[in-house]
Design a protein around this motif. Structure first.
Motif, short mmCIF file in Angstrom:
data_model
loop_
_atom_site.label_atom_id
_atom_site.label_comp_id
_atom_site.label_asym_id
_atom_site.label_seq_id
_atom_site.Cartn_x
_atom_site.Cartn_y
_atom_site.Cartn_z
N LEU A 1 38.91 51.08 36.82
CA LEU A 1 39.20 51.52 35.74
C LEU A 1 38.37 52.53 35.01
N HIS A 2 36.99 52.15 35.06
CA HIS A 2 36.18 53.28 34.51
C HIS A 2 35.94 54.46 35.25
N TRP B 1 45.08 49.18 34.20
CA TRP B 1 44.87 48.38 33.00
C TRP B 1 45.72 47.18 32.84
N THR B 2 46.96 47.28 33.38
CA THR B 2 47.70 46.34 33.49
C THR B 2 47.24 44.94 34.32
N MET B 3 46.47 45.43 35.40
CA MET B 3 45.73 44.23 36.16
C MET B 3 44.79 43.57 35.40
N VAL B 4 43.92 44.51 34.81
CA VAL B 4 42.65 43.92 33.81
C VAL B 4 43.20 43.27 32.70
N GLY B 5 44.45 43.66 32.14
CA GLY B 5 45.06 42.77 31.05
C GLY B 5 45.69 41.48 31.71
N GLN B 6 46.10 41.15 32.85
CA GLN B 6 46.24 40.02 33.29
C GLN B 6 45.08 39.18 33.46
N ALA B 7 43.99 39.84 33.84
CA ALA B 7 42.84 38.93 33.88
C ALA B 7 42.34 38.59 32.59
N ALA B 8 42.58 39.52 31.64
CA ALA B 8 42.10 39.06 30.10
C ALA B 8 42.88 38.01 29.73
N GLN B 9 44.42 37.87 29.92
CA GLN B 9 44.89 36.77 29.38
C GLN B 9 44.54 35.33 30.27
N GLY B 10 44.48 35.53 31.75
CA GLY B 10 43.81 34.21 32.26
C GLY B 10 42.33 33.77 31.75
N LEU B 11 41.35 34.74 31.40
CA LEU B 11 40.34 34.20 30.86
C LEU B 11 40.42 33.94 29.36
N ARG B 12 41.64 34.31 28.69
CA ARG B 12 41.65 34.08 27.17
C ARG B 12 40.60 35.05 26.68
N ASP B 13 40.34 36.11 26.90
CA ASP B 13 39.14 36.91 26.34
C ASP B 13 40.13 38.04 25.37
#
Length: 152
Positions: A10-11, A103-115
């Motif tokens: 992403l970066h 961004w979508t994939m990172v968003g999925q990780a964020a949901q899984g981490l509850r970040d």
């Protein structure tokens, strides 16, 4: 955890896309709307990089070369004329699409981490990316008839 790989992707893709927008803006300065909008969108991408920085500091990043490869293949230089503009915008669209799905994939990780912080960053940046894609699609539609049918 492989989130660091996607944060690196992403970066890199954000930086690559920002530079590609700047390059297209400079290369098509005879189209004032393209020059101004590309410059503005590049600045927004710089803001996305800034928003991503605290996330990268927390989770780390592993840099991959895919976005650079896409940039090198399509946007080392801009093309001339109406068809050139159309093709350059299409290359930007492909790179912006890569950024969007990342961004979508990172968003999925964020949901899984509850970040919550990461989710907020993703949501804001996904909206920016959607706006980039919408402008590119609209500008290509505007350019296509003249470039493909009436051009000399």
């Amino acid at each position: 955890m492989h989130l660091a790989t996607y944060l690196g992707l992403l970066h890199t893709s954000l930086n690559t896309l920002a530079e590609a927008f700047r390059e297209v803006g400079r290369g098509h300065g005879d189209e004032p709307d393209v020059e101004r909008t590309c410059s503005m969108l590049a600045g927004r991408l710089d803001g996305q990089v800034d928003a991503l920085t605290p996330i990268v500091e927390r989770y780390g990043e592993h840099r991959e070369q895919e976005p650079d490869r896409l940039h090198a293949a399509g946007l080392e230089t801009t093309r001339s004329g109406g068809v050139g503009l159309l093709r350059d915008l299409q290359d930007l669209y492909a790179l912006a699409s890569f950024t969007d799905i990342t961004w979508t994939m990172v968003g999925q990780a964020a949901q899984g981490l509850r970040d919550r912080e990461l989710l907020d960053v993703v949501q804001g940046c996904e909206q920016d990316t959607a706006s980039q894609l919408t402008w590119l699609r609209t500008r290509m539609k505007q350019s296509a008839p003249q470039a493909l049918i009436a051009a000399s």
